[in-house]
Design an enzyme around this catalytic site. Sequence first.
Site, mmCIF file in Angstrom:
data_model
loop_
_atom_site.group_PDB
_atom_site.id
_atom_site.type_symbol
_atom_site.label_atom_id
_atom_site.label_comp_id
_atom_site.label_asym_id
_atom_site.label_seq_id
_atom_site.Cartn_x
_atom_site.Cartn_y
_atom_site.Cartn_z
ATOM 1 N N HIS A 207 -5.508 -6.940 -5.484
ATOM 2 C CA HIS A 207 -6.400 -6.392 -6.497
ATOM 3 C C HIS A 207 -5.805 -6.462 -7.900
ATOM 4 O O HIS A 207 -4.594 -6.380 -8.069
ATOM 5 C CB HIS A 207 -6.720 -4.931 -6.168
ATOM 6 C CG HIS A 207 -7.315 -4.750 -4.806
ATOM 7 N ND1 HIS A 207 -7.064 -3.658 -4.029
ATOM 8 C CD2 HIS A 207 -8.139 -5.542 -4.079
ATOM 9 C CE1 HIS A 207 -7.709 -3.763 -2.882
ATOM 10 N NE2 HIS A 207 -8.367 -4.901 -2.890
ATOM 11 N N LYS B 54 1.326 -0.344 -12.278
ATOM 12 C CA LYS B 54 1.392 0.545 -11.111
ATOM 13 C C LYS B 54 2.837 0.797 -10.704
ATOM 14 O O LYS B 54 3.650 -0.126 -10.681
ATOM 15 C CB LYS B 54 0.655 -0.068 -9.920
ATOM 16 C CG LYS B 54 -0.834 -0.228 -10.142
ATOM 17 C CD LYS B 54 -1.507 -0.884 -8.951
ATOM 18 C CE LYS B 54 -3.000 -1.044 -9.199
ATOM 19 N NZ LYS B 54 -3.638 -1.778 -8.093
ATOM 20 N N TYR C 29 0.505 5.783 -5.466
ATOM 21 C CA TYR C 29 0.779 4.990 -6.658
ATOM 22 C C TYR C 29 0.214 5.628 -7.917
ATOM 23 O O TYR C 29 -0.814 6.276 -7.903
ATOM 24 C CB TYR C 29 0.297 3.553 -6.518
ATOM 25 C CG TYR C 29 -1.146 3.336 -6.147
ATOM 26 C CD1 TYR C 29 -2.050 2.839 -7.071
ATOM 27 C CD2 TYR C 29 -1.592 3.582 -4.856
ATOM 28 C CE1 TYR C 29 -3.366 2.598 -6.730
ATOM 29 C CE2 TYR C 29 -2.902 3.339 -4.500
ATOM 30 C CZ TYR C 29 -3.796 2.858 -5.441
ATOM 31 O OH TYR C 29 -5.106 2.627 -5.099
ATOM 32 N N ASP D 31 -11.851 -7.775 0.163
ATOM 33 C CA ASP D 31 -10.589 -8.491 0.292
ATOM 34 C C ASP D 31 -10.782 -9.800 1.058
ATOM 35 O O ASP D 31 -10.142 -10.802 0.751
ATOM 36 C CB ASP D 31 -9.547 -7.612 0.977
ATOM 37 C CG ASP D 31 -9.229 -6.370 0.150
ATOM 38 O OD1 ASP D 31 -9.463 -6.387 -1.076
ATOM 39 O OD2 ASP D 31 -8.742 -5.390 0.724
#
Length: 185
Positions: free
Chosen positions: A61, A70, A130, A166
């Site tokens: 992503h 991140k 995250y 995905d």
Amino acid sequence: MEVSKTPIDGVLVIEPKVFGDHRGYFTELWNQSRYTKIGLFEQFVQDNLSYSRKGVLRGLHFQNPNPQGKLVYVLQGEVFDVAVDIRLGSPTFGQWYGVTLSAENHRQFYIPPGLAHGFCVTSDEALFAYKCSDHYNPEAEGTLLWDDPDIGIPWPTEAPQLADKDRQGMRLRDLPQDRLVPYRP
């Protein structure tokens, strides 16, 4: 804390100090001043938590506009975590770097804005946490195909459990250039 640079500019593997004894352990997951000293200047605005079972693969992503840096880590279990450089003009464009993150090794993985990110769960279950430097924007989200042969990530599963988005990701060579963040050394 120990910090290791990777072959991809800006991507870091961080090993925080862990203080343990017969009662358990203590570790600091985030301290703005300590991370600034190692060159991580992100202002994180959102924390996320993901629970997955073995064989689940999430990613790859990215967001543009509103690219997200991140800082990722695992609270329970183990994952194989991957960053792919899709920054326009980067000398490592199309290259990936992967690291095993687990509750046992306490490693953190920093992925700067402009890279695609994904992970595959290798333990029975995993809690994956995250921090993000920008808010999630569904209109800006993109998905790079997890098994793009031009990238060649050797995921630790042959038949991953995937979300439809995905499974339907785009190959890197088909991503429109306006979806890519320019590289800034």
